[in-house]
Motif scaffolding. Structure first.
Motif, short mmCIF file in Angstrom:
data_model
loop_
_atom_site.label_atom_id
_atom_site.label_comp_id
_atom_site.label_asym_id
_atom_site.label_seq_id
_atom_site.Cartn_x
_atom_site.Cartn_y
_atom_site.Cartn_z
N GLY A 329 48.87 33.20 44.38
CA GLY A 329 48.57 31.80 44.05
C GLY A 329 47.25 31.66 43.32
N VAL A 330 46.79 30.43 43.21
CA VAL A 330 45.58 30.09 42.47
C VAL A 330 44.71 29.17 43.33
N LYS A 331 43.49 29.62 43.63
CA LYS A 331 42.56 28.83 44.43
C LYS A 331 41.12 29.08 43.97
N ARG A 332 40.23 28.21 44.40
CA ARG A 332 38.80 28.44 44.23
C ARG A 332 38.35 29.51 45.23
N PRO A 333 37.27 30.24 44.90
CA PRO A 333 36.34 30.13 43.77
C PRO A 333 36.82 30.88 42.55
N GLY A 334 36.09 30.70 41.45
CA GLY A 334 36.46 31.36 40.20
C GLY A 334 35.76 32.67 39.99
N THR A 335 35.63 33.47 41.05
CA THR A 335 34.90 34.75 40.94
C THR A 335 35.81 35.94 40.66
N GLY A 336 37.11 35.69 40.65
CA GLY A 336 38.04 36.80 40.47
C GLY A 336 38.77 36.75 39.15
N ILE A 337 40.01 37.25 39.18
CA ILE A 337 40.83 37.25 37.96
C ILE A 337 41.20 35.82 37.59
N SER A 338 41.03 35.47 36.32
CA SER A 338 41.34 34.12 35.86
C SER A 338 42.81 33.80 36.06
N PRO A 339 43.12 32.58 36.48
CA PRO A 339 44.52 32.18 36.63
C PRO A 339 45.28 32.12 35.31
N LEU A 340 44.58 32.28 34.21
CA LEU A 340 45.29 32.42 32.93
C LEU A 340 46.24 33.63 32.97
N TYR A 341 45.91 34.64 33.82
CA TYR A 341 46.70 35.88 33.89
C TYR A 341 47.74 35.84 35.00
N TYR A 342 47.98 34.65 35.56
CA TYR A 342 48.96 34.52 36.66
C TYR A 342 50.31 35.13 36.28
N TYR A 343 50.81 34.76 35.13
CA TYR A 343 52.16 35.22 34.75
C TYR A 343 52.16 36.71 34.38
N ASP A 344 51.00 37.22 33.94
CA ASP A 344 50.91 38.66 33.67
C ASP A 344 51.00 39.47 34.96
N TYR A 345 50.52 38.88 36.06
CA TYR A 345 50.49 39.60 37.34
C TYR A 345 51.84 39.56 38.06
N LEU A 346 52.64 38.54 37.83
CA LEU A 346 53.93 38.46 38.51
C LEU A 346 54.78 39.68 38.17
N GLY A 347 55.30 40.32 39.21
CA GLY A 347 56.13 41.52 39.03
C GLY A 347 55.35 42.81 39.00
N LYS A 348 54.00 42.75 38.84
CA LYS A 348 53.19 43.96 38.88
C LYS A 348 52.97 44.37 40.33
N LEU A 349 52.58 45.64 40.52
CA LEU A 349 52.40 46.18 41.87
C LEU A 349 50.94 46.13 42.28
N ALA A 350 50.70 45.70 43.52
CA ALA A 350 49.34 45.65 44.04
C ALA A 350 48.75 47.04 44.10
N ASP A 351 47.49 47.18 43.69
CA ASP A 351 46.86 48.51 43.67
C ASP A 351 46.18 48.83 44.99
N ARG A 352 46.17 47.84 45.91
CA ARG A 352 45.61 48.07 47.25
C ARG A 352 46.12 46.98 48.17
N ASP A 353 45.75 47.06 49.45
CA ASP A 353 46.12 46.01 50.40
C ASP A 353 45.25 44.77 50.17
N TYR A 354 45.86 43.59 50.33
CA TYR A 354 45.12 42.33 50.26
C TYR A 354 45.41 41.51 51.50
N LYS A 355 44.39 40.87 52.02
CA LYS A 355 44.55 39.94 53.12
C LYS A 355 44.89 38.56 52.55
N SER A 356 45.54 37.74 53.37
CA SER A 356 45.86 36.38 52.95
C SER A 356 44.58 35.63 52.59
N ASP A 357 44.60 34.92 51.47
CA ASP A 357 43.48 34.13 50.94
C ASP A 357 42.42 34.97 50.25
N GLU A 358 42.67 36.26 50.10
CA GLU A 358 41.69 37.12 49.45
C GLU A 358 41.79 36.98 47.94
#
Length: 368
Positions: A329-358
């Protein structure tokens, strides 16, 4: 004049013939931050005939039993008053200006008091004699254009260009043909650009807002390639502020000690508090105009990470698990990957574990 708007606080005849009031007007203009305070220099005998009627606005604010000549006679500034006002302007660190309404008054202001600018009022725009003498003084000229068409303005500029080119000793006879010939020369045009500022104006007191036509400032600028400002006769400060935003080189505005005072111009003038508000607002608008370049500015950079958003994990995501609309999803803050790349990330594989809201950090990379 500098690149900023030159503000003329127009005292005019709001001194009511009193030197004390005139000096107080100087102080108020200086305290408000005006660049100049302007009065009017005339001899009633030279300005109007004894039979001249008053304007409608003058009839509303002065006695109907008094002629225009009688009214103006009471408002003349004497030599002693001029000298006292000019000296007070020096003490208050504000430029003195005065509008001459006849050739004698013009030369008095220039030769005796060396005024920096000559203001030609709208009613004198067809006064070839005054225009010619004004041009030949070598002073900068501010020309009001109330009641005028473009043709009227061009005719006045033609007279000025002739006066700027030819002295009285050059032997070229003043005439309409010679005025326009001078106006059409490169020299005439260059001298006008160096010496003349036009003021758009609506000659009514107060001027109705629907008759102001601020866009005519653009027309004057395009037609004559000269700096353009506004002589503002409307009530309040809105129109002058708007003119500043449209690039006015000069703003001229009447002010008074008290709008309830007797006299022709008090009612349509600003009171001291309104004058301060006007000048403060003009300077704020100038600062706000800034640069035409659209970019992030220093004061807002610290808010980028707060106001913008990043890609975030909506649920726990395991390494190698694909990003989907359910877990990304897309949330504040803006310290990470820009949500402009949301559609580029869909279908890609996570390179590590992520916690919810991370936040999906900038150090993370897309996997195949």
């Amino acid at each position: 004049m500098s690149g900023r708007t030159f503000i003329i606080a127009e005292a005019g005849v709001n001194h009511n013939g009193s030197l004390d009031m005139a000096l107080k007007l100087v102080e108020i203009a200086a305290q408000a931050g005006a660049d100049a305070v302007k009065f009017q220099t005339f001899k009633a005998n030279s300005l109007v005939s004894k039979q001249a009627p008053k304007a409608d606005y003058q009839l509303k604010t002065t006695s109907a039993n008094e002629s225009q000549f009688e009214m103006l006679r009471k408002l003349e500034l004497t030599d002693v008053m001029h000298e006292a006002i000019i000296e007070h302007c020096k003490k208050c660190n504000i430029a003195f200006m005065s509008t001459p309404f006849d050739v004698e008054s013009l030369h008095y202001l220039v030769s005796k008091h060396d005024i920096p600018y000559i203001k030609i009022p709208s009613g004198e725009i067809t006064n070839a004699q005054l225009l010619l003498h004004a041009a030949r003084t070598g002073k900068r000229i501010i020309l009001s254009t109330g009641m005028s068409s473009l043709g009227d303005v061009e005719a006045a500029l033609a007279v000025l260009s002739f006066g700027l080119i030819y002295s009285n000793d050059d032997g070229v006879k003043p005439s309409m043909d010679h005025f326009y010939q001078a106006y059409q020369t490169d020299q005439g045009q260059q001298l006008l650009r160096e010496r003349v500022i036009l003021l758009h104006c609506t000659t009514e007191y107060p001027a109705p807002f629907h008759d102001v036509n601020l866009r005519a400032m653009d027309t004057l600028s395009q037609a004559f390639q000269l700096p353009v400002g506004l002589s503002d006769h409307t009530e309040g400060v809105a129109v002058s502020i708007a003119a500043t935003a449209r690039g006015a080189a000069v703003i001229e505005k009447h002010f008074t000690l008290d709008k309830a005072l007797p006299g022709p111009d008090h009612k349509a003038s600003l009171n001291p508090d309104e004058l301060q508000l006007l000048i403060r607002s003009i300077r704020q608008v100038e600062a706000a105009l800034g640069s035409p370049v659209k970019k992030s500015v220093e004061s807002e950079l610290r808010n980028v990470h707060i106001a913008r958003k990043s890609l975030v994990a909506l649920t726990d995501i395991k390494e190698g698990e694909p990003f989907t609309v359910r877990n990304l999803g897309v949330k504040r803050p803006g310290t990470g990957i820009s949500p402009l790349y949301y559609y580029d990330y869909l279908g890609k594989l996570a390179d590590r574990d992520y916690k919810s809201d991370e936040v999906i950090g900038l150090e993370d990379r897309l996997l195949r």
